[in-house]
Design an enzyme around this catalytic site. Structure first.
Site, PDB file in Angstrom:
ATOM      1  N   ASP A  52       0.840  -1.195   0.000  1.00 14.93           N
ATOM      2  CA  ASP A  52       0.000   0.000   0.000  1.00 14.93           C
ATOM      3  C   ASP A  52       0.885   1.260   0.000  1.00 14.93           C
ATOM      4  O   ASP A  52       1.969   1.245  -0.587  1.00 14.93           O
ATOM      5  CB  ASP A  52      -0.916  -0.067   1.234  1.00 14.93           C
ATOM      6  CG  ASP A  52      -2.251   0.632   1.019  1.00 14.93           C
ATOM      7  OD1 ASP A  52      -2.240   1.835   0.745  1.00 14.93           O
ATOM      8  OD2 ASP A  52      -3.301  -0.022   1.119  1.00 14.93           O
ATOM      9  N   HIS A  55      -3.592   6.024   3.494  1.00 21.37           N
ATOM     10  CA  HIS A  55      -4.301   4.822   3.030  1.00 21.37           C
ATOM     11  C   HIS A  55      -3.705   3.532   3.587  1.00 21.37           C
ATOM     12  O   HIS A  55      -4.427   2.666   4.087  1.00 21.37           O
ATOM     13  CB  HIS A  55      -4.258   4.848   1.496  1.00 21.37           C
ATOM     14  CG  HIS A  55      -5.129   3.850   0.809  1.00 21.37           C
ATOM     15  ND1 HIS A  55      -4.723   2.566   0.541  1.00 21.37           N
ATOM     16  CD2 HIS A  55      -6.372   3.957   0.293  1.00 21.37           C
ATOM     17  CE1 HIS A  55      -5.688   1.931  -0.112  1.00 21.37           C
ATOM     18  NE2 HIS A  55      -6.696   2.749  -0.273  1.00 21.37           N
ATOM     19  N   SER A  97     -11.120  -0.625  -0.928  1.00 17.46           N
ATOM     20  CA  SER A  97      -9.832  -0.635  -0.224  1.00 17.46           C
ATOM     21  C   SER A  97     -10.007  -0.946   1.243  1.00 17.46           C
ATOM     22  O   SER A  97      -9.113  -1.506   1.872  1.00 17.46           O
ATOM     23  CB  SER A  97      -9.161   0.738  -0.317  1.00 17.46           C
ATOM     24  OG  SER A  97      -8.483   0.897  -1.521  1.00 17.46           O
TER      25      SER A  97
END
Ligand SMILES: *[C@@H]1O[C@H](CO)[C@@H](O)[C@H](O)[C@H]1NC(C)=O
Ligand SMILES: *[C@@H]1O[C@H](CO)[C@@H](O)[C@H](O)[C@H]1NC(C)=O
Ligand SMILES: *[C@@H]1O[C@H](CO)[C@@H](O)[C@H](O)[C@H]1NC(C)=O
Ligand SMILES: *[C@@H]1O[C@H](CO)[C@@H](O)[C@H](O)[C@H]1NC(C)=O
Ligand SMILES: *[C@@H]1O[C@H](CO)[C@@H](O)[C@H](O)[C@H]1NC(C)=O
Length: 783
Positions: free
Chosen positions: A149, A226, A555
């Site tokens: 990620d 994220h 996600s």
């Protein structure tokens, strides 16, 4: 296997040295060069040398004649575990020549993939109330979740602190943390965060200049948020008193709080490059992770399996027993939009949970319209303020710098959704001196509401209410409004879960007989850890810093399932990735908390298996599924052969021979031992038969399972045998299922029909969806 001899070796080493010089200074690289991934036959002679001298430059020495060695090619990566080959900077001419070389299976241009988050910051608190934090998450665990990620931000984040009693990293894990730039491994890594690596060769090469380290960290440190969010969702340690401002206080904890995290940073400001993804998968496999969590994928339709680095890397990972869990994408609600759809991948769609953030619009005439918001600043205290329509003030979409301050100062502004980030519209109102915002959907988004952490008092309403408010502004001589924030409300939503409109859908663009997505999991308004290096909205104008943030996307649903897979890996060490996936799919539930079929937010009506897959994950049931549908590498190779891929390309996936063996093929691709069924009819007389094998993983060695069919409309489904009588634990039994157009002429109005098959022994229900695609429904993709 050919050997490289002396003189040749000298040339190769010289070339390697040149390439190293080139790598050290990206300057002077020809503009015409771009990154290519070169897949090589596993026994390609150049590989031995490449490995001996620690790089892939030698490979290019074999592939390019002298006349094509300028401009100098530059090797970015050499792959061994998740693929066999290299990534290199080449001109199109060099790439074309390399592609024609002996032992070269394929040469593909590098591509940027996307993070699968809707850029919709929102806040929610995920608790045990959602039923998704199984008790089994407590205590030590040996599972390692590799999260590919944007990196990870551990500083001051309890989610990545090692809980008391967590022992050292499992001996099977050979990875570790790199100390570089702003990432201090000895300070940040511990027995929870046991791996942190960074991959940027593909990104930097695509940029054409070094990473701007004032804007992002060339280290595993997450400056975006994220990766911190996804990692803590999968395996974060428990943190009491988590939440965003006053919203949703409580304990935050990952799905497998005892699992270890290894972060592989692959995503950067302009995306996640295939070459970097493949390099990270290569290392994750070599490091010995148990699960790979990848909330990244193509933005459009899924690339063909052999051009998809995620599918290729995942194949190798799965063949080593690693579960690869991926987001389905946020390109819904159109059909065929799901990505990461190879059958060896666990493909996860996104659904809501039982928690909302209401914020009402109260008009001057007393009418109240419900909306949602996560605004956390000073409230409006029921003060009625003048209301204007942004379309009358210079910009109906409330674009930054386009609102007339003279017209909006001190007022509430009605803005329309679209084009720019929703939170940015509030910022535009604020910068123009506005006092608040009502963000209204237009037809494009209908009634889909997303709660956002606005920078001004603001709420979002659906199209119907938006139109009414607009009419009021345009007809009332002195329109006014206020916004009342009602905080966090649990258990009152119409129904949960519901599938998010943005969640990408099937049918499978690359293999219509393999149903996708596989499952849905929470992906709307998910609270998890956040970076301290960026605001919760990722907007520069937002100066807030938070330990937790709430965002939405597939996600977010993917790492939930990654964490559950880690728990299952721990509970059943002998289960293959396919068995773990089967357990999650056949035990998934399909009814919402009001007892009706899970609804689709895009349509407001029942979702279908092309939207929710096998259903919503049910972790406690998945621990004891009764039967599993298993599959291994040989089955996946047979599947690829059945799809018609040439054996030379299939060799990209296998590593054991230079040309894959396609002597085994299925009668049809849907014959892969998958825990779901997708039949594609070519005529109104069609009939398909699929073969399956189930293994008894329950505790009853003499279990007897009987089938129960819910036939799709217009279809007859028959199962043979209809009863499975086991005589031992871990015994496998076969059955076949025939899905046929009903005998009498049928007029089927729909494009698709849906049903299910369930095997029950009175203790377990082992359920698979059945999807039927009627003729002349096109949409099928070329390979
Ligand atoms: C890294 O962290 C360790 C342990 O906290 C500390 O001793 C060391 O000084 C740090 N190194 C740097 C370069 O900050
Ligand atoms: C609402 O009341 C709070 C607390 O009294 C105050 O801090 C805030 O400024 C008020 N907001 C407005 C818009 O008047
Ligand atoms: C195992 O299954 C058989 C057949 O359904 C049943 O008769 C028996 O009671 C079961 N045993 C246990 C321990 O559940
Ligand atoms: C059960 O069967 C599978 C597949 O044949 C095998 O991999 C596994 O080791 C077996 N488990 C046990 C406990 O025998
Ligand atoms: C299995 O399904 C039946 C309905 O078909 C239901 O009554 C039963 O409760 C289910 N059992 C389990 C363990 O989910």
């Amino acid at each position: 296997m050919a050997r490289i001899r002396g003189p040749r070796l000298a040339v190769l080493l010289a070339l390697a040295a040149l390439a190293a010089v080139a790598a050290a200074a990206a300057v002077g690289e020809a503009r015409s060069q771009s990154t290519y991934i070169i897949h090589l036959a596993p026994d390609h002679p150049a590989l031995t040398v490449a490995r001996a001298n620690g790089g892939g430059a030698a490979v290019l020495g074999r592939l390019l004649p002298r006349r094509l060695r300028a401009p100098r090619p530059r090797v970015l990566y050499s792959y061994q575990h998740a693929a066999t080959g290299i990534a290199a900077r080449l001109t199109p001419e060099q790439a074309a020549h390399a592609a024609a070389g002996e032992g070269v299976l394929a040469v593909y241009p590098d591509q940027a993939r996307q993070l699968h988050t809707t850029h919709t910051p929102a806040f929610l608190h995920l608790t045990e109330a959602a039923g998704l934090l199984p008790a089994a998450t407590r205590g030590a665990s040996s599972a390692v979740v590799g999260v590919l990620d944007t990196g990870l931000y551990p500083i001051g984040r309890g989610s990545f602190a090692a809980p008391a009693g967590l022992g050292p990293a499992p001996a099977s894990f050979s990875g570790g943390c790199v100390s570089t730039g702003s990432f201090n491994a000895s300070a940040y890594c511990n027995s929870k965060l046991i791996g942190a690596k960074v991959f940027y060769q593909g990104y930097e090469a695509a940029l054409g200049h070094p990473i701007d380290e004032t804007k992002e960290s060339k280290s595993p440190l997450d400056t975006e948020g994220h990766g911190t969010h996804t990692a803590s969702t999968a395996a974060g340690s428990p943190v009491a008193g988590a939440g965003f401002f006053d919203y949703a206080k409580g304990q935050a904890v990952g799905m497998d709080a005892g699992a270890r995290i290894a972060a592989y940073k692959i995503c950067w400001k302009s995306g996640c490059y295939d070459s970097d993804i493949l390099a990270a998968m290569d290392e994750a496999v070599a490091d010995g992770v148990d699960v790979i969590s990848l909330s990244v994928g193509a933005g459009g339709y899924a690339p063909s399996f052999f051009q998809d680095s995620i599918a290729i890397g995942a194949f190798h990972a799965v063949s080593k027993g690693i579960v690869v869990s991926c987001s389905a994408g946020n390109s819904g609600p159109g059909e065929y939009t799901a990505t990461n759809i190879a059958p060896w991948i666990l493909t996860v769609g996104a659904s809501t949970i039982d928690r909302e953030f209401p914020a009402d619009v109260v008009l001057g005439d007393g009418r109240v319209f419900g909306g949602v918001s996560l605004y956390a600043g000073d409230p409006l205290n029921s003060t009625q303020l003048p209301l204007v329509f942004a379309g009358d003030c210079g910009s109906r979409l409330c674009l930054l710098g386009e609102l007339d301050p003279k017209k909006v100062a001190g007022k509430i502004v009605l803005c329309e959704r679209g084009k720019t980030a929703r939170v940015e519209k509030g910022a535009a109102v604020k910068l123009a001196g506005g006092a608040g915002m009502i963000l209204a959907n237009t037809e494009a988004s209908g009634e889909e509401l997303v709660a956002d952490s606005h920078l001004v008092p603001a709420t979002m309403v659906g199209q119907k209410f938006g139109d009414k408010i607009k009419y009021y502004v345009q007809t009332d001589p002195s329109p006014t409004a206020t916004i009342v924030f009602r905080g966090t409300v649990i258990g009152k939503s119409p129904s949960a879960p519901r599938v998010a409109s943005f969640s990408s859908r099937g049918p499978n663009y690359r293999a219509r007989e393999i149903l996708k997505p596989d499952v849905i999991a929470p992906g709307v308004n998910i609270l998890a850890a956040w970076t301290g290096a960026a605001s919760p909205t990722d907007l520069d104008i937002d100066s807030r810093r938070v330990e937790f943030n709430i965002i939405s996307g597939t996600s977010m649903s993917c790492p939930h399932v990654s964490g559950l897979a880690a728990l299952l890996r721990q509970a059943h060490p002998d289960w293959s990735p396919a068995a773990i996936k089967s357990a999650l799919m056949t035990t998934a539930y399909n009814l919402d908390n009001s007892g009706e079929t899970i609804k689709d937010l895009a349509t407001g009506v029942e979702s279908t298996p092309f939207v929710r897959g096998a259903g919503h994950v049910d972790p406690n049931s998945a621990l004891d599924p009764g039967l599993v549908y298993d599959a291994g590498t040989d089955d996946y190779v047979a599947f690829l052969c059945t799809l018609g891929y040439p054996p030379s390309l299939i060799s990209i996936f296998t590593k054991d021979s230079s040309v894959a063996d396609c002597s085994r093929k299925f009668a049809r691709s849907g014959d892969l031992n998958y825990p779901a069924f997708a039949a594609v009819f070519s005529s109104y007389k069609d009939s398909v038969t699929y073969h399956r094998v189930v293994r008894n993983v329950g505790s009853n060695s003499s279990a007897v399972y009987e089938s129960k069919i819910v036939s799709p409309s217009g279809v007859d489904v028959t199962v043979s045998p209809s009863k499975l009588v086991f005589d031992d634990k871990n015994r496998s039994l076969a059955y076949e299922i025939t899905i046929a157009v009903s005998g009498n002429p049928v007029i089927v109005d729909a494009k698709y029909s849906f049903g299910s098959i369930s095997w029950s022994d009175g203790v377990h229900n082992v359920t698979s969806p059945i999807a039927v695609t009627w003729p002349s429904n096109g949409g099928s993709a070329a390979m």
